[in-house]
Structure formats: structure tokens, C-alpha cells
Design a protein around this motif. Structure first.
Motif, PDB file in Angstrom:
ATOM      1  N   GLY A 201      -6.043   7.076  10.176  1.00 54.73           N
ATOM      2  CA  GLY A 201      -6.051   6.099  11.259  1.00 54.73           C
ATOM      3  C   GLY A 201      -4.676   5.761  11.797  1.00 54.73           C
ATOM      4  O   GLY A 201      -4.471   4.679  12.352  1.00 54.73           O
ATOM      5  N   GLY A 202      -3.726   6.671  11.630  1.00 58.92           N
ATOM      6  CA  GLY A 202      -2.377   6.448  12.136  1.00 58.92           C
ATOM      7  C   GLY A 202      -1.473   5.667  11.199  1.00 58.92           C
ATOM      8  O   GLY A 202      -0.320   5.384  11.545  1.00 58.92           O
ATOM      9  N   PHE A 203      -1.957   5.314  10.001  1.00 52.71           N
ATOM     10  CA  PHE A 203      -1.155   4.560   9.042  1.00 52.71           C
ATOM     11  C   PHE A 203      -0.987   5.359   7.748  1.00 52.71           C
ATOM     12  O   PHE A 203      -1.869   6.132   7.354  1.00 52.71           O
ATOM     13  N   ALA A 204       0.145   5.143   7.088  1.00 55.07           N
ATOM     14  CA  ALA A 204       0.401   5.784   5.799  1.00 55.07           C
ATOM     15  C   ALA A 204      -0.132   4.885   4.684  1.00 55.07           C
ATOM     16  O   ALA A 204       0.216   3.704   4.609  1.00 55.07           O
ATOM     17  N   TYR A 205      -0.972   5.452   3.834  1.00 52.02           N
ATOM     18  CA  TYR A 205      -1.559   4.730   2.700  1.00 52.02           C
ATOM     19  C   TYR A 205      -0.859   5.184   1.418  1.00 52.02           C
ATOM     20  O   TYR A 205      -0.818   6.382   1.121  1.00 52.02           O
ATOM     21  N   CYS A 206      -0.338   4.221   0.680  1.00 51.21           N
ATOM     22  CA  CYS A 206       0.353   4.508  -0.580  1.00 51.21           C
ATOM     23  C   CYS A 206      -0.411   3.822  -1.709  1.00 51.21           C
ATOM     24  O   CYS A 206      -0.499   2.587  -1.747  1.00 51.21           O
ATOM     25  N   LEU A 207      -0.951   4.616  -2.613  1.00 45.96           N
ATOM     26  CA  LEU A 207      -1.827   4.097  -3.662  1.00 45.96           C
ATOM     27  C   LEU A 207      -1.208   4.315  -5.040  1.00 45.96           C
ATOM     28  O   LEU A 207      -0.801   5.429  -5.380  1.00 45.96           O
ATOM     29  N   LYS A 208      -1.157   3.247  -5.810  1.00 43.66           N
ATOM     30  CA  LYS A 208      -0.743   3.329  -7.212  1.00 43.66           C
ATOM     31  C   LYS A 208      -1.954   2.977  -8.065  1.00 43.66           C
ATOM     32  O   LYS A 208      -2.583   1.931  -7.867  1.00 43.66           O
ATOM     33  N   LEU A 209      -2.285   3.849  -9.010  1.00 41.41           N
ATOM     34  CA  LEU A 209      -3.465   3.661  -9.849  1.00 41.41           C
ATOM     35  C   LEU A 209      -3.073   3.755 -11.321  1.00 41.41           C
ATOM     36  O   LEU A 209      -2.478   4.745 -11.744  1.00 41.41           O
ATOM     37  N   VAL A 210      -3.418   2.717 -12.074  1.00 43.55           N
ATOM     38  CA  VAL A 210      -3.270   2.750 -13.533  1.00 43.55           C
ATOM     39  C   VAL A 210      -4.676   2.864 -14.102  1.00 43.55           C
ATOM     40  O   VAL A 210      -5.512   1.971 -13.913  1.00 43.55           O
TER      41      VAL A 210
END
Length: 226
Positions: A201-210
Motif C-alpha cells: 500500500g505504498g508504506f514500508a512495514y517493519c516487523l519484529k517477532l519474538v
């Protein structure tokens, strides 16, 4: 006298041939020399120089245009600039009480974790100087068969480099999820921590998962956002 007659005859024959401009200038110089001797040769060479002058001027003009274009591209070209780095001291965080209302007020339609997630909290990070919205962050937890997972999702609204995001520039693996490519990696110290970055959608998604799971768990969470 006979030599001049021969030269005049040669000039008439040369005129009938209609040679090219450069060939004609050289031939004219030779024939003029035959008619008038050394002085005529000098005149012929002068005529040759005049004939060549337009070509030289054209080459010079082309060189000047090329130089100007290169200088313009160097100083004003569309080369990408290094994204601005926002120091910790240049940003501030505000709590988002109602994420739906917040998105409506800011004209956003972000993909977030919804449903069976515990303790979802939302924050907005802004630039102190002008109040610009830099990114939105969601923190939440999910209960799985292996144990609880902790999720931190940051969605970049503005372009830039932010504190704590450097790890997302060093991801060395990729996976295909829902038709998009996501870069991901595993923490070098804590094997239960995974990072992923993708654009939607035109945005950068940064995901951190523990998680107590593996990369498949990471893939599952990414799929929920698409």
C-alpha cells in the motif's frame, strides 16, 4: 598559357561532376594552384579552411552543449539523495487512543494485527520540528501452541532513517508471501527473534517477532497483514 587553358578545362569538368562539399573544396584548391601558382594555392587553402569552418563550428557547439548537459546533471540532476536520519532528540512519541479515528484524521488505511491479539497498543512517532508523522507502531502479543509470541510492527509513513531500524537494512533472506517479496532474517544472538520488511500500500512495514516458532511463524504473521 596552355597550362591555364588545361586548368580551366579541368575546372569545367570538375563543376560538371558536382562533388561533395569537402571533396570540392580540396579539388578547388588544387585547381586554383594550377591556375595561379603558389599564390593561388594559398587562396585555395583559404577557401578550404572556410569550407571546413561550419563543420568545426558545429562540432564545437555540440561539445559545448554536451558539457553544459553534464554540468547540469551533476549539480541539479535527479540523483537520489541520502535519506534523512532522525536523531532520538529530534522525534517524539504520542499514544494513539483510537487507531480507527487516528487513521481517518490522517488519511491512512494501514494493515494492522486485529482479532485474537492481546494488549494491542499504538503509538505515533513525529518529527519535533514540524510535527510530521514519521511512523506508526503497534505492539501486541499472541498465544500459540508453542507459547506466547510478541509482535512489534512499525509502519513507515515518511521516508527517512530512524533510530532502531538499522537491523531492517541488513536482512539477507527473502520469502514470497501473498504475491509480495519480504526480506527477513534471524537475530544473530537470540534465535527466537525474527525481523521482516516488506512494502504494501505504498508504506514500508517493519516487523519484529519474538516467537518459540520458526520462520514459518513469521510468514504466517506477514500473511495476516496482506
Amino acid at each position: 598559357m596552355e597550362k591555364k587553358k588545361d586548368a580551366l578545362a579541368a575546372l569545367r569538368a570538375y563543376a560538371d561532376k558536382k562533388p561533395s562539399r569537402s571533396e570540392g573544396a580540396e579539388e578547388a584548391a588544387r585547381l586554383t594552384g594550377r591556375l595561379y601558382g603558389a599564390e593561388g594555392t594559398a587562396r585555395g587553402r583559404g577557401a578550404l579552411a572556410l569550407a571546413r569552418r561550419p563543420a568545426l563550428l558545429a562540432l564545437l557547439a555540440a561539445a559545448l552543449v554536451l558539457t553544459a548537459a553534464l554540468l547540469f546533471a551533476f549539480f541539479y540532476g535527479g540523483g537520489q539523495k541520502e535519506p534523512m536520519y532522525f536523531e532520538d532528540s529530534s522525534i517524539y512519541t504520542e499514544t494513539i487512543e483510537d487507531i480507527g479515528q487516528f487513521q481517518q484524521e490522517n488519511g491512512l488505511s494501514l494493515s494492522l494485527f486485529e482479532g485474537d491479539f492481546l494488549g494491542s497498543k499504538y503509538t505515533a512517532v513525529r518529527y519535533i520540528e514540524d510535527g510530521r508523522l514519521l511512523y506508526v507502531r503497534q505492539t501486541a502479543a499472541a498465544l500459540t501452541e508453542e507459547g506466547p509470541d510478541t509482535i512489534t510492527l512499525s509502519i513507515c509513513i515518511s521516508e527517512g532513517r530512524f533510530p532502531g531500524f538499522n537491523v531492517f537494512t541488513q536482512l539477507d533472506q527473502t520469502m514470497q508471501v501473498g504475491g509480495i517479496e519480504a526480506a527477513y532474517g534471524q537475530d544473530s544472538v537470540d534465535e527466537n527473534t525474527f525481523y521482516a520488511k516488506f512494502t504494501a500500500g505504498g508504506f514500508a512495514y517493519c516487523l519484529k517477532l519474538v516467537t518459540f516458532g520458526d520462520a514459518q511463524a513469521l510468514e504466517s504473521y506477514i500473511a495476516q497483514l496482506l
